[in-house]
Scaffold this motif. Structure first.
Motif, PDB file in Angstrom:
ATOM      1  N   LYS A 109      51.016  38.386  36.865  1.00 38.97           N
ATOM      2  CA  LYS A 109      49.562  38.237  36.923  1.00 38.97           C
ATOM      3  C   LYS A 109      48.952  38.382  35.527  1.00 38.97           C
ATOM      4  CE  LYS A 109      48.947  39.868  41.687  1.00 38.97           C
ATOM      5  NZ  LYS A 109      48.280  40.851  42.553  1.00 38.97           N
ATOM      6  N   MET A 127      45.731  26.163  38.333  1.00 45.94           N
ATOM      7  CA  MET A 127      45.384  26.659  39.666  1.00 45.94           C
ATOM      8  C   MET A 127      46.078  27.989  39.886  1.00 45.94           C
ATOM      9  SD  MET A 127      45.507  23.297  42.147  1.00 45.94           S
ATOM     10  CE  MET A 127      44.853  24.240  43.529  1.00 45.94           C
ATOM     11  N   THR A 128      45.321  28.980  40.296  1.00 44.18           N
ATOM     12  CA  THR A 128      45.881  30.302  40.565  1.00 44.18           C
ATOM     13  C   THR A 128      44.919  31.035  41.485  1.00 44.18           C
ATOM     14  OG1 THR A 128      46.792  32.301  39.543  1.00 44.18           O
ATOM     15  CG2 THR A 128      44.793  31.389  38.559  1.00 44.18           C
ATOM     16  N   LYS A 129      45.190  32.287  41.726  1.00 41.24           N
ATOM     17  CA  LYS A 129      44.312  33.086  42.577  1.00 41.24           C
ATOM     18  C   LYS A 129      42.935  33.225  41.931  1.00 41.24           C
ATOM     19  CE  LYS A 129      48.042  35.830  44.637  1.00 41.24           C
ATOM     20  NZ  LYS A 129      47.790  35.436  46.024  1.00 41.24           N
ATOM     21  N   ASN A 130      41.913  33.189  42.776  1.00 43.16           N
ATOM     22  CA  ASN A 130      40.550  33.247  42.255  1.00 43.16           C
ATOM     23  C   ASN A 130      40.275  34.539  41.485  1.00 43.16           C
ATOM     24  OD1 ASN A 130      40.046  30.751  43.368  1.00 43.16           O
ATOM     25  ND2 ASN A 130      38.956  31.530  45.165  1.00 43.16           N
ATOM     26  N   ASN A 131      40.836  35.659  41.950  1.00 47.80           N
ATOM     27  CA  ASN A 131      40.555  36.916  41.254  1.00 47.80           C
ATOM     28  C   ASN A 131      41.138  36.921  39.841  1.00 47.80           C
ATOM     29  OD1 ASN A 131      43.182  37.053  42.348  1.00 47.80           O
ATOM     30  ND2 ASN A 131      43.165  39.298  42.252  1.00 47.80           N
ATOM     31  N   LEU A 132      42.246  36.196  39.628  1.00 50.62           N
ATOM     32  CA  LEU A 132      42.823  36.109  38.288  1.00 50.62           C
ATOM     33  C   LEU A 132      41.948  35.246  37.375  1.00 50.62           C
ATOM     34  CD1 LEU A 132      46.639  35.742  39.106  1.00 50.62           C
ATOM     35  CD2 LEU A 132      45.314  37.823  38.624  1.00 50.62           C
ATOM     36  N   GLN A 159      39.153  26.720  47.220  1.00 53.97           N
ATOM     37  CA  GLN A 159      40.239  26.104  46.466  1.00 53.97           C
ATOM     38  C   GLN A 159      39.666  25.477  45.199  1.00 53.97           C
ATOM     39  OE1 GLN A 159      42.055  23.369  49.228  1.00 53.97           O
ATOM     40  NE2 GLN A 159      43.339  24.936  50.143  1.00 53.97           N
TER      41      GLN A 159
END
Length: 334
Positions: free
Chosen positions: A8, A53-58, A83
């Motif tokens: 992360k 593209m990755t997790k929104n929180n990251l 998304q």
């Protein structure tokens, strides 16, 4: 303190590095784009942009960190959700928006999706031969019948109104009718550049919008300056031409003879002579013949010489230099 996985941290650092390297950052909607199309879009953008593209929180963490050296980029956080992807690029915000918009391609509708517009099945033959599918078409409200060995829709039929949900049965049938009402593509939600976050209301404009706006403004400014007789490098030629036309018209109206207006004055006098002869009843063979030839144009005959003089003066003013025009003005009143 909770342990944060190293992968992360690596992703956040990669996004931060990209934001630091590229001048423009965008949050892009990736909703319901199939994986093969995403790969194709990545390939098409690779020369000018990086798509992550990755997790929104990251993404949110990366934008917070990047704000230390790019103030204002953290405002993109409010557009992160669902998304989405983060795009970093060397293209300016408007070129990026248009390039992303160009990735849109037609796609089949899914059950429950909202129709973007009225979906119409056109009249004419379908791809189907006679069979039980005719019953499925009729259940959808299509006036279908068999003609010349094909199932044919008799008239244009709206199967769903724009803004209404698409039923599972219709969603299954539309691709068979070669109707793809949806569009999938990377749509920019917001773009950051030079400390400013641009929304769709600014980005989604025609390519020639600003050039047309500036051209119109320049034309109107020139017209206003000429109307006000404001002398400048851009207005001096049309101002002199306008003055020449006005002087010529005045000369004809006041019956001041010059080499530029003498023809128009004779024409005006001749026209007035014919009008007077007609009104007084005086005639001879020559006048009678001329009156007959201009009977239709007689009501406007008196006005035509002045218009002709103005037109000739206009044409002449275009051919003359500024010095010649100035000389002509002197001749009118000398």
């Amino acid at each position: 303190m909770a342990h944060v996985a190293s992968w992360k941290k690596d992703i956040v650092k990669e996004i931060v590095d990209d934001i630091q390297q590229y001048p423009v950052v965008a949050i892009v909607d990736m909703q319901e784009i199939p994986a093969p199309q995403i790969q194709s879009m990545r390939a098409g953008m690779r020369a000018h942009a990086k798509i992550k593209m990755t997790k929104n929180n990251l993404m949110l963490l990366a934008l917070d960190e990047a704000a230390q050296f790019k103030p204002g980029v953290e405002k993109l956080k409010e557009h992160v959700g669902g998304q989405c992807a983060i795009v970093t690029t060397d293209l300016n915000p408007f070129k990026l928006f248009n390039k992303l918009k160009a990735t849109s391609t037609p796609a089949p509708a899914k059950a429950g999706q909202i129709a973007p517009y009225d979906i119409v099945v056109p009249a004419g033959p379908t791809p189907f031969g006679p069979g039980p599918i005719i019953g499925e078409l009729q259940k959808l409200g299509l006036p279908a019948q068999i003609m010349n060995g094909k199932i044919t829709v008799k008239k244009d039929t709206t199967v769903v109104k724009g803004g209404e949900p698409i039923s599972p049965e219709l969603a299954a049938m539309l691709p068979k009718l070669e109707i793809l009402p949806m569009e999938v593509g990377m749509n920019a939600r917001a773009v950051y550049g030079d400390g400013i976050v641009y929304g769709l209301d600014v980005l989604d404009i025609p390519d020639d919008y600003y050039t047309s706006m500036f051209a119109t403004a320049a034309h109107d400014a020139l017209a206003l300056a000429v109307e006000l007789a404001y002398p400048a490098k851009e207005t001096i030629v049309p101002l002199i031409a306008k003055a020449y036309r006005s002087a010529s018209a005045l000369s004809v109206e006041a019956a001041i003879p010059t080499k530029e207006t003498i023809g128009a004055l004779f024409a005006k006098a001749d026209s007035q002579m014919l009008a007077l002869a007609s009104a007084s009843g005086f005639t001879n063979d020559d006048i009678a013949a001329r009156l007959n030839s201009v009977a239709v144009a007689a009501p406007s005959a008196a006005a035509e010489p002045a218009a002709e003089a103005e037109q000739k003066a206009d044409e002449k003013s275009e051919e003359q230099t500024e010095e010649e025009v100035a000389a002509g003005l002197g001749a009118l009143f000398g």
